[in-house]
Design a protein around this motif. Structure first.
Motif, PDB file in Angstrom:
ATOM      1  N   GLY A  79      65.540  74.113  11.261  1.00 36.40           N
ATOM      2  CA  GLY A  79      66.647  73.804  10.374  1.00 36.40           C
ATOM      3  C   GLY A  79      66.696  74.645   9.114  1.00 36.40           C
ATOM      4  N   SER A  80      66.003  75.784   9.126  1.00 36.70           N
ATOM      5  CA  SER A  80      65.996  76.648   7.948  1.00 36.70           C
ATOM      6  C   SER A  80      67.405  77.142   7.630  1.00 36.70           C
ATOM      7  CB  SER A  80      65.076  77.852   8.182  1.00 36.70           C
ATOM      8  OG  SER A  80      65.217  78.796   7.147  1.00 36.70           O
ATOM      9  N   ARG A  81      67.752  77.119   6.338  1.00 37.55           N
ATOM     10  CA  ARG A  81      69.045  77.626   5.892  1.00 37.55           C
ATOM     11  C   ARG A  81      68.945  79.021   5.287  1.00 37.55           C
ATOM     12  NH1 ARG A  81      71.547  72.250   2.833  1.00 37.55           N
ATOM     13  NH2 ARG A  81      71.511  70.851   4.664  1.00 37.55           N
ATOM     14  N   SER A  82      67.747  79.559   5.222  1.00 37.48           N
ATOM     15  CA  SER A  82      67.550  80.881   4.626  1.00 37.48           C
ATOM     16  C   SER A  82      68.263  81.948   5.451  1.00 37.48           C
ATOM     17  CB  SER A  82      66.064  81.224   4.559  1.00 37.48           C
ATOM     18  OG  SER A  82      65.363  80.301   3.768  1.00 37.48           O
ATOM     19  N   ARG A  83      68.925  82.849   4.754  1.00 34.02           N
ATOM     20  CA  ARG A  83      69.531  83.987   5.428  1.00 34.02           C
ATOM     21  C   ARG A  83      68.440  85.010   5.701  1.00 34.02           C
ATOM     22  NH1 ARG A  83      74.319  85.166   6.776  1.00 34.02           N
ATOM     23  NH2 ARG A  83      75.114  87.292   7.028  1.00 34.02           N
ATOM     24  N   SER A 106      59.143  79.250   1.462  1.00 30.19           N
ATOM     25  CA  SER A 106      60.498  78.844   1.034  1.00 30.19           C
ATOM     26  C   SER A 106      60.438  77.570   0.201  1.00 30.19           C
ATOM     27  CB  SER A 106      61.389  78.638   2.264  1.00 30.19           C
ATOM     28  OG  SER A 106      61.614  79.845   2.944  1.00 30.19           O
ATOM     29  N   ASN A 134      72.372  82.655  10.885  1.00 27.17           N
ATOM     30  CA  ASN A 134      71.851  83.063   9.581  1.00 27.17           C
ATOM     31  C   ASN A 134      71.278  84.483   9.577  1.00 27.17           C
ATOM     32  OD1 ASN A 134      72.509  80.631   8.489  1.00 27.17           O
ATOM     33  ND2 ASN A 134      70.455  79.766   8.619  1.00 27.17           N
ATOM     34  N   ASP A 177      68.640  82.657  -1.425  1.00 24.90           N
ATOM     35  CA  ASP A 177      67.749  82.080  -0.416  1.00 24.90           C
ATOM     36  C   ASP A 177      67.790  82.998   0.802  1.00 24.90           C
ATOM     37  OD1 ASP A 177      66.187  80.577   1.220  1.00 24.90           O
ATOM     38  OD2 ASP A 177      67.559  78.869   1.367  1.00 24.90           O
ATOM     39  N   ARG A 178      67.101  84.111   0.652  1.00 30.15           N
ATOM     40  CA  ARG A 178      67.185  85.162   1.661  1.00 30.15           C
ATOM     41  C   ARG A 178      65.804  85.772   1.917  1.00 30.15           C
ATOM     42  NH1 ARG A 178      71.480  89.504   0.267  1.00 30.15           N
ATOM     43  NH2 ARG A 178      69.872  90.314  -1.138  1.00 30.15           N
ATOM     44  N   SER A 188      65.040  78.740  12.840  1.00 27.50           N
ATOM     45  CA  SER A 188      66.338  78.125  13.124  1.00 27.50           C
ATOM     46  C   SER A 188      66.154  76.730  13.712  1.00 27.50           C
ATOM     47  CB  SER A 188      67.125  79.012  14.093  1.00 27.50           C
ATOM     48  OG  SER A 188      68.362  78.427  14.425  1.00 27.50           O
ATOM     49  N   ASP A 221      61.707  76.847  -3.609  1.00 28.15           N
ATOM     50  CA  ASP A 221      62.588  75.722  -3.938  1.00 28.15           C
ATOM     51  C   ASP A 221      62.010  74.861  -5.055  1.00 28.15           C
ATOM     52  OD1 ASP A 221      64.404  76.506  -2.012  1.00 28.15           O
ATOM     53  OD2 ASP A 221      63.652  75.130  -0.474  1.00 28.15           O
ATOM     54  N   SER A 241      58.165  78.861   6.083  1.00 26.98           N
ATOM     55  CA  SER A 241      58.713  77.592   5.590  1.00 26.98           C
ATOM     56  C   SER A 241      57.985  77.130   4.334  1.00 26.98           C
ATOM     57  CB  SER A 241      58.611  76.521   6.681  1.00 26.98           C
ATOM     58  OG  SER A 241      59.405  76.858   7.798  1.00 26.98           O
TER      59      SER A 241
END
Length: 386
Positions: free
Chosen positions: A237-241, A344, A262, A208-209, A234, A348, A341
Motif C-alpha cells: 500500500g505504499s504511496r511513494s512515487r 519512508s 506510482n 514522497d518520492r 505496491s 514521515d 518502508s
C-alpha cells in the motif's frame, strides 16, 4: 605536483571515477596535478596530461623521477604492483585507489566472488566456464592470490577504498591471511561528487518520492530485484512515487510502470536533470548485487537525501541504521521493501533532516573535501585553503 594515474584503454572522459574532480579539488588547495594515461585516452580531457605508449614505461623508476611529481595516485583494482613499486623507488609517495568492495578472495569471500564472476556471463556456457575458473582460484590458487594482495598492499604507502565498509572488510582479510601489519595502511577515501551537487540549494520540503538510478542492463544493478521490490511496496500500500532512471530502464521496467501506477520510468537523463530529481526526492534505492562504492550514493547524501540498499559492504558501511539510511537484511524483495518502508516511515515522522545530512556529507565528498583527505593520507601539506 601529484600524478593521477589511469592505466586502462578507456578515455578519461568516459570513466565513472572522474579525474577532473580530483584535479579541481587539489588545484583549489594549491596543489598542481598531472594526469598520466595511455596515449589516446586523453582526448577531450581539460587538464594537463602525460601520455605513455606502454605500461613498460611506468615500471622504470626514471619515468617517475622525470615526471616532476611528489606523489602518485593510482586506480589499481588491487593490481599494478610493479608500477607502484617503481614510483616509490623513485621517491614518490604512492596512494592506491582499489575501486573494490574488499571481498576479493575466492577462498574467504566465496559467495561474493562466485556471484561476481558468474553473473557477468550472459550465457550458460559462460557461467559454467566462470564456475570452473572460480573453483580453480578458490581451491588451487588462493594462496598465490593472497600473496599477490599482500605484495600489492605493501607496494603502496596508502591503500584506499571508497567506503568504510570495504576498508574494514579488507583489513579483516589482511589479518586472516597473516598480513595484519599492513592493515594500518588501509583507509577510506570517498569518491568526489561534482561541486553542483554540493552547492545546490536544498529543498525545504521533500516529495514522497524514491529514486533508483543505474545501468539496468548490467547484472550488477539487479533490475529483477528492483522490480520485485517495487511490486512488494505496491502490495504493502505504499504511496511513494518511484522514479527509475538510467540506461536500459525503459526496456526493463516499462511493463512494471504500466502495472504499478506510482512508477515512472525516465531512461537516460542529463546530469543536471538527475541532480534536480534527486534533490527533490527523499530516498535513493540501490538494488545492487555488488558495488565498490556507489558514487550516486555520495551524490544523494550531498543533496540531503537518504540511501536504502542491499546488505553489501559499501552500502552497509555507509548508512546502515543511521540518520542517513538503512540496508535490507537479505538480498530479496521482501527484505528490501521492508527497509524502504521503514525509511519512508522515518521521513514521515520527521526523523530525517536534509540540511543536517548535507551538512555532514558535503565536506566529505566535495572535490575540495576529498582532496584535503587525500593530501592528509599522503602526508602532503595544503598550500592554501579553498
Amino acid at each position: 605536483m601529484i600524478g593521477l594515474v589511469w592505466n586502462a584503454p578507456v578515455r578519461l572522459m568516459e570513466i565513472s571515477v572522474r579525474f577532473e574532480l580530483y584535479v579541481e579539488g587539489l588545484r583549489a588547495l594549491g596543489m598542481p596535478c598531472l594526469t598520466i594515461c595511455p596515449t589516446g585516452t586523453e582526448s577531450g580531457y581539460p587538464y594537463p596530461t602525460r601520455a605513455f605508449g606502454s605500461e613498460r614505461e611506468l615500471v622504470d623508476p626514471n619515468f617517475w623521477r622525470l615526471s616532476g611529481c611528489r606523489a602518485a595516485v593510482f586506480i589499481t583494482w588491487h593490481r599494478m604492483t610493479e608500477l607502484m613499486a617503481a614510483a616509490r623507488l623513485a621517491g614518490l609517495r604512492v596512494l592506491s585507489i582499489t575501486d573494490s568492495d574488499g571481498h576479493v578472495s575466492p577462498r574467504l569471500h566465496q559467495w561474493s566472488t562466485f556471484r561476481y564472476m558468474t553473473f557477468l556471463q550472459p550465457t550458460f556456457r559462460g557461467k559454467l566456464g566462470a564456475t570452473k575458473h572460480w573453483l580453480d582460484r578458490a581451491i588451487f590458487r588462493a594462496s598465490e592470490e593472497h600473496r599477490a594482495l599482500v605484495a600489492n598492499t605493501a607496494a603502496a604507502d596508502i591503500t584506499t577504498f571508497g567506503g568504510l565498509g570495504p576498508a574494514d572488510e579488507f583489513r579483516h582479510l589482511l589479518r586472516r591471511i597473516g598480513a595484519g601489519e599492513l592493515a594500518e595502511r588501509v583507509n577510506w577515501l570517498p569518491y568526489p561528487v561534482p561541486h553542483s551537487f554540493c552547492s545546490r540549494e536544498l529543498s525545504t520540503g521533500r516529495l514522497d518520492r524514491i529514486i533508483a538510478i543505474g545501468r539496468w542492463n548490467s547484472p550488477q544493478k539487479n533490475a529483477a530485484l528492483l522490480a520485485s521490490t517495487v511490486r512488494q511496496l505496491s502490495n504493502r500500500g505504499s504511496r511513494s512515487r518511484i522514479v527509475i532512471i538510467g540506461q536500459g530502464a525503459k526496456e526493463r521496467f516499462s511493463v512494471l510502470a504500466r502495472q504499478v501506477r506510482n512508477v515512472q520510468v525516465l531512461g537516460v537523463q542529463p546530469r543536471e536533470r538527475i541532480r534536480d530529481l534527486m534533490a527533490e526526492s527523499r530516498t535513493l534505492l540501490l538494488s545492487s548485487r555488488w558495488e565498490g562504492s556507489p558514487i550516486v550514493a555520495n551524490e544523494m547524501l550531498a543533496l540531503g537525501g537518504t540511501v536504502v540498499g542491499t546488505p553489501i559492504p559499501s552500502i552497509s558501511g555507509l548508512v546502515a541504521e543511521t540518520a542517513y539510511g538503512r540496508v535490507s537484511s537479505y538480498h530479496n524483495p521482501h527484505s528490501l521493501a521492508a527497509a524502504v518502508s521503514k525509511e519512508s516511515d522515518a521521513w514521515d515522522r520527521g526523523e530525517r533532516n536534509p540540511q543536517a545530512i548535507a551538512a555532514y556529507w558535503r565536506p566529505l565528498v566535495s572535490p575540495v573535501g576529498v582532496a584535503q583527505r587525500l593530501l592528509a593520507l599522503l602526508s602532503l601539506p595544503i598550500v592554501h585553503r579553498a
